[in-house]
Write an enzyme that holds these catalytic residues in place. Structure first.
Site, mmCIF file in Angstrom:
data_model
loop_
_atom_site.group_PDB
_atom_site.id
_atom_site.type_symbol
_atom_site.label_atom_id
_atom_site.label_comp_id
_atom_site.label_asym_id
_atom_site.label_seq_id
_atom_site.Cartn_x
_atom_site.Cartn_y
_atom_site.Cartn_z
ATOM 1 N N ASN A 175 0.849 -1.193 0.000
ATOM 2 C CA ASN A 175 0.000 0.000 0.000
ATOM 3 C C ASN A 175 0.885 1.243 0.000
ATOM 4 O O ASN A 175 2.103 1.146 -0.007
ATOM 5 C CB ASN A 175 -0.960 -0.025 1.202
ATOM 6 C CG ASN A 175 -0.212 -0.014 2.512
ATOM 7 O OD1 ASN A 175 0.454 0.952 2.850
ATOM 8 N ND2 ASN A 175 -0.291 -1.126 3.251
ATOM 9 N N ASP B 271 -4.878 -6.052 4.682
ATOM 10 C CA ASP B 271 -6.048 -6.771 5.210
ATOM 11 C C ASP B 271 -6.149 -8.173 4.613
ATOM 12 O O ASP B 271 -6.826 -9.037 5.157
ATOM 13 C CB ASP B 271 -7.326 -5.989 4.907
ATOM 14 C CG ASP B 271 -7.456 -4.784 5.841
ATOM 15 O OD1 ASP B 271 -7.161 -4.942 7.038
ATOM 16 O OD2 ASP B 271 -7.823 -3.700 5.358
ATOM 17 N N LYS C 138 8.897 -17.021 -9.964
ATOM 18 C CA LYS C 138 8.286 -15.821 -10.534
ATOM 19 C C LYS C 138 7.171 -16.209 -11.501
ATOM 20 O O LYS C 138 7.390 -17.059 -12.382
ATOM 21 C CB LYS C 138 9.361 -15.008 -11.260
ATOM 22 C CG LYS C 138 8.844 -13.702 -11.781
ATOM 23 C CD LYS C 138 9.920 -12.945 -12.528
ATOM 24 C CE LYS C 138 9.292 -11.730 -13.203
ATOM 25 N NZ LYS C 138 10.164 -11.130 -14.180
ATOM 26 N N PHE D 260 -5.120 3.812 14.116
ATOM 27 C CA PHE D 260 -5.310 4.809 13.067
ATOM 28 C C PHE D 260 -6.389 4.266 12.137
ATOM 29 O O PHE D 260 -6.628 3.054 12.096
ATOM 30 C CB PHE D 260 -4.016 5.021 12.264
ATOM 31 C CG PHE D 260 -3.171 6.164 12.753
ATOM 32 C CD1 PHE D 260 -2.539 6.106 13.977
ATOM 33 C CD2 PHE D 260 -3.000 7.307 11.980
ATOM 34 C CE1 PHE D 260 -1.751 7.141 14.430
ATOM 35 C CE2 PHE D 260 -2.224 8.361 12.416
ATOM 36 C CZ PHE D 260 -1.598 8.290 13.642
#
Ligand code: PMT
Length: 410
Positions: free
Chosen positions: A211, A280, A290, A324
């Protein structure tokens, strides 16, 4: 308390006299150090008359009194050890560069290196000099070392140009000084555990789900708590930031690692602040090699552990746990729901849909939500906001005023 005002050579040097008076009105014992260039603008006599103390202007000034046994060459060490704060106003580009690079060729720059007291720098210069990448890099270097910067104002400058570079108003510098002095040690005896940055969940050996958190908010909190006397444990997901000084840093990458670190160490903490942006979900399976590109791809995700909820479940008596929340719509309503659901003592709510604040920005604006209150903390630097948030956190310890029928009648 002793405050040393460093005056360097700019037209704004005369404004330092007003600052000295303002500091004295707050019962501070003010001493003044001037650079050679500052004396081209103001006489040391001005400051000596105001403060009643000798003004130090050179590394090599002979001791004032013939019977003084203080060798002038070590005067800066004595000054450095006895001052509670050094505030440099105005600070020229030259002085800022010397501080940033550790050059100690006059009394003021030597004092800066020798003191362990907090330092505040209020720059004043021509707009182009202020905006020059060299000056900005030096300012960043000082800020990274916990030097508090009081940014210059915009307006008409003595050089005839208009723009940013005018010495901040005396009340702004005074507020910074009082803020630092007042804050010192109000977190002594506390252990503050802060989480910061964005956790990463690997998809394959080279890719991850992540994020936009830069870690700036969490690092600012860790730094502010340390500055105010707390022992600080910083559990940090990967960031590009330099860890704050005197803080124990526990680097983690995934949500699971962050959970383990928080749960392992939270018993030591009196205050836990969860500023990290935690994933989350994580991929149900991580590819061993990969992944190759071949048409549409569906990745199955599973929920991660809720660290905040697990921490709250282990909360011990008297421990404060602050979460937060980053919201993009109906921020207060969602924040309040999160506060109730997670049973934290407070939630610091960011409306991350607002331009120029929140993720990765140096600035932020939040609402400090408790079960009964919502305090708006308007847009400011994350460094200043960190102090405001800590004040709200400490406020949770004060007995809350209970409004009863009789108190309303009175
Ligand atoms: O890092 P910066 O670039 O400076 O940006 C700051 C910030 C926007 C990341 C920060 O101020 C912030 O808002 N952090 C929380 C972001 C977030 O993940 O919010 P949330 O609503 O998803 O989570 C709510 C709370 O639960 C948070 O305290 C989070 O740490 C915690 N959480 C979330 C998920 C999870 N699995 N475990 C958790 O503990």
């Amino acid at each position: 308390m002793k405050v040393t005002v460093g005056v360097s050579g700019g037209i704004a040097a005369y404004k330092a006299a007003e600052l000295v008076r303002a500091l004295q009105q707050h019962a501070l014992d003010v001493h003044v150090v001037m650079t050679e260039a500052a004396m081209q603008f103001v006489q040391p006599l001005t400051f000596a008359s105001l403060t009643g103390h000798k003004v130090i202007t050179s590394l090599w000034t002979p001791p004032e009194s013939p019977d003084s046994n203080l060798d002038s060459a070590i005067e800066h060490i004595e000054a450095a050890q006895t001052t509670d704060l050094l505030v440099v106003a105005p600070a020229t580009a030259n002085v800022i560069a010397k501080f940033a690079h550790g050059i100690a060729d006059d009394f003021l720059s030597t004092l800066y290196l020798a003191t362990t007291a907090p330092v505040i720098v209020a720059p004043a210069m021509n707009v182009n000099m202020w905006q020059h990448p060299a000056t900005q890099a030096n300012i960043e270097a000082l800020a990274a070392r916990n030097v508090r910067i009081v940014p210059p104002d915009s307006g008409y400058l003595a050089c005839g140009m208009t723009g940013s570079g005018r010495l901040a108003d005396t009340p702004a510098i005074l507020e910074a000084v009082l803020g630092v002095l007042h804050h010192r040690n109000d977190l002594a005896g506390e252990t503050v555990l802060v989480t910061a940055g964005g956790t990463r969940e690997a998809l394959d050996p080279v890719r991850f789900l992540g994020n936009r958190s830069s870690g700036k908010m969490g690092y600012a909190l860790a730094e502010a708590a340390e500055r105010r006397g707390a022992r600080v444990i910083l559990v940090t997901a990967p960031t590009a930031l330099r860890p704050p000084a005197n803080v124990e840093v526990i680097p983690v990458t995934t949500t699971e690692q962050m959970r383990d670190a928080v749960l392992n160490r939270m018993a030591e903490a009196t205050i836990v602040i969860k500023a990290a942006a935690v994933a989350d979900y994580r991929p149900l399976k991580q590819a061993e090699q990969k992944m190759k590109r071949s048409g549409p791809l569906t990745i199955e995700l599973e929920p991660t552990e809720d660290i905040l909820a697990q921490a709250v479940a282990r909360r011990r008596s008297g421990q404060l746990i602050i979460g937060f929340a980053a919201e993009t719509q109906d921020a207060v309503a969602h924040g309040r729901t999160k506060l109730m659901r997670k049973r934290a003592d407070a939630i610091v709510l960011n409306d991350v849909s607002r331009e120029g604040i929140g993720f990765d920005s140096d600035r932020n604006a939040v609402t400090f939500l408790t079960p009964t209150t919502a305090v708006e903390l308007p847009e400011m630097s994350k460094r200043d906001l960190a102090d405001r948030i800590l004040e709200e956190v400490l406020g949770l310890r004060r007995p809350q005023k209970v409004v009863t029928e009789s108190s309303v009648i009175e």
